[in-house]
Design a protein around this motif. Sequence first.
Motif, PDB file in Angstrom:
ATOM      1  N   ARG A   1       0.838  -1.204   0.000  1.00  0.00           N
ATOM      2  CA  ARG A   1       0.000   0.000   0.000  1.00  0.00           C
ATOM      3  C   ARG A   1       0.870   1.250   0.000  1.00  0.00           C
ATOM      4  O   ARG A   1       0.644   2.181  -0.762  1.00  0.00           O
ATOM      5  N   TRP A   2       1.873   1.274   0.880  1.00  0.00           N
ATOM      6  CA  TRP A   2       2.769   2.437   0.940  1.00  0.00           C
ATOM      7  C   TRP A   2       3.471   2.635  -0.404  1.00  0.00           C
ATOM      8  O   TRP A   2       3.531   3.749  -0.938  1.00  0.00           O
ATOM      9  N   ALA A   3       4.006   1.555  -0.972  1.00  0.00           N
ATOM     10  CA  ALA A   3       4.722   1.659  -2.247  1.00  0.00           C
ATOM     11  C   ALA A   3       3.777   2.143  -3.351  1.00  0.00           C
ATOM     12  O   ALA A   3       4.144   2.993  -4.169  1.00  0.00           O
ATOM     13  N   TRP A   4       2.559   1.611  -3.369  1.00  0.00           N
ATOM     14  CA  TRP A   4       1.595   2.020  -4.391  1.00  0.00           C
ATOM     15  C   TRP A   4       1.254   3.502  -4.255  1.00  0.00           C
ATOM     16  O   TRP A   4       1.260   4.247  -5.239  1.00  0.00           O
ATOM     17  N   LEU A   5       0.970   3.945  -3.034  1.00  0.00           N
ATOM     18  CA  LEU A   5       0.646   5.360  -2.816  1.00  0.00           C
ATOM     19  C   LEU A   5       1.824   6.261  -3.189  1.00  0.00           C
ATOM     20  O   LEU A   5       1.655   7.289  -3.852  1.00  0.00           O
ATOM     21  N   ASP A   6       3.009   5.878  -2.770  1.00  0.00           N
ATOM     22  CA  ASP A   6       4.199   6.660  -3.093  1.00  0.00           C
ATOM     23  C   ASP A   6       4.441   6.679  -4.598  1.00  0.00           C
ATOM     24  O   ASP A   6       4.792   7.719  -5.163  1.00  0.00           O
ATOM     25  N   SER A   7       4.221   5.552  -5.249  1.00  0.00           N
ATOM     26  CA  SER A   7       4.433   5.482  -6.701  1.00  0.00           C
ATOM     27  C   SER A   7       3.434   6.351  -7.456  1.00  0.00           C
ATOM     28  O   SER A   7       3.750   6.890  -8.510  1.00  0.00           O
ATOM     29  N   ARG A   8       2.230   6.499  -6.924  1.00  0.00           N
ATOM     30  CA  ARG A   8       1.232   7.374  -7.558  1.00  0.00           C
ATOM     31  C   ARG A   8       1.689   8.827  -7.472  1.00  0.00           C
ATOM     32  O   ARG A   8       1.552   9.583  -8.426  1.00  0.00           O
ATOM     33  N   GLU A   9       2.211   9.219  -6.312  1.00  0.00           N
ATOM     34  CA  GLU A   9       2.715  10.592  -6.171  1.00  0.00           C
ATOM     35  C   GLU A   9       3.878  10.853  -7.117  1.00  0.00           C
ATOM     36  O   GLU A   9       4.015  11.941  -7.662  1.00  0.00           O
TER      37      GLU A   9
ATOM     38  N   TRP B   1      12.093   8.276 -10.195  1.00  0.00           N
ATOM     39  CA  TRP B   1      10.959   9.191 -10.328  1.00  0.00           C
ATOM     40  C   TRP B   1      10.916  10.093  -9.109  1.00  0.00           C
ATOM     41  O   TRP B   1      10.749   9.639  -7.981  1.00  0.00           O
ATOM     42  N   ARG B   2      11.062  11.370  -9.332  1.00  0.00           N
ATOM     43  CA  ARG B   2      11.018  12.355  -8.240  1.00  0.00           C
ATOM     44  C   ARG B   2       9.587  12.752  -7.957  1.00  0.00           C
ATOM     45  O   ARG B   2       8.763  12.826  -8.871  1.00  0.00           O
ATOM     46  N   ARG B   3       9.320  13.027  -6.721  1.00  0.00           N
ATOM     47  CA  ARG B   3       8.010  13.520  -6.316  1.00  0.00           C
ATOM     48  C   ARG B   3       7.838  14.914  -6.908  1.00  0.00           C
ATOM     49  O   ARG B   3       8.756  15.720  -6.849  1.00  0.00           O
ATOM     50  N   PRO B   4       6.669  15.220  -7.483  1.00  0.00           N
ATOM     51  CA  PRO B   4       6.449  16.575  -8.009  1.00  0.00           C
ATOM     52  C   PRO B   4       6.674  17.619  -6.916  1.00  0.00           C
ATOM     53  O   PRO B   4       6.417  17.362  -5.743  1.00  0.00           O
ATOM     54  N   ALA B   5       7.118  18.813  -7.304  1.00  0.00           N
ATOM     55  CA  ALA B   5       7.479  19.864  -6.342  1.00  0.00           C
ATOM     56  C   ALA B   5       6.337  20.187  -5.388  1.00  0.00           C
ATOM     57  O   ALA B   5       6.553  20.358  -4.192  1.00  0.00           O
ATOM     58  N   ALA B   6       5.113  20.284  -5.877  1.00  0.00           N
ATOM     59  CA  ALA B   6       3.981  20.616  -5.004  1.00  0.00           C
ATOM     60  C   ALA B   6       3.787  19.555  -3.938  1.00  0.00           C
ATOM     61  O   ALA B   6       3.524  19.862  -2.778  1.00  0.00           O
ATOM     62  N   ALA B   7       3.941  18.278  -4.278  1.00  0.00           N
ATOM     63  CA  ALA B   7       3.799  17.197  -3.314  1.00  0.00           C
ATOM     64  C   ALA B   7       4.940  17.243  -2.310  1.00  0.00           C
ATOM     65  O   ALA B   7       4.744  17.005  -1.120  1.00  0.00           O
TER      66      ALA B   7
END
Length: 149
Positions: free
Chosen positions: A95-103, A136-142
Amino acid sequence: MTGTLFSLTFAVAAPFWALMILLPRWSWTARIIGSPLIVLPVVVIYALLVLPAFGDVLPAVAAPTVDGVGALLGTPTGAAAGWAHMIAFDLFVGRWAWLDSRERQVPALVMAPVLVLTILLGPLGLAGYLAVRPRWRRPAAASDSQHLC
């Protein structure tokens, strides 16, 4: 009852894995997987197995030895509880990996094998995600909102 709980353990977790792997972009998947309570059914099964045997379980986990843990897991109740323990934590990590991967906007085709590996061999799935995650970097807003919490 132990055999039934053992069989039920993965059955109650499987729909969540199916959503993450097969329907990762469906709006209901994000709503459902967004709740950490998805692991609750497996936690209840774990409690049903462990609490009645608490007198046997506590010594084995409070002062663990290879022989003690082996003896505990070598019983039907111990094996079923160990299985529920693994399924609960694998689902929480998935779940954590999936949520993080979506971000991070990791492609679903990259995540599908990582999540399957997490189902089958939990820590290796986690290692696989940690290996691909930096690409894959997290978008700046996130990223900014994460620092405000």
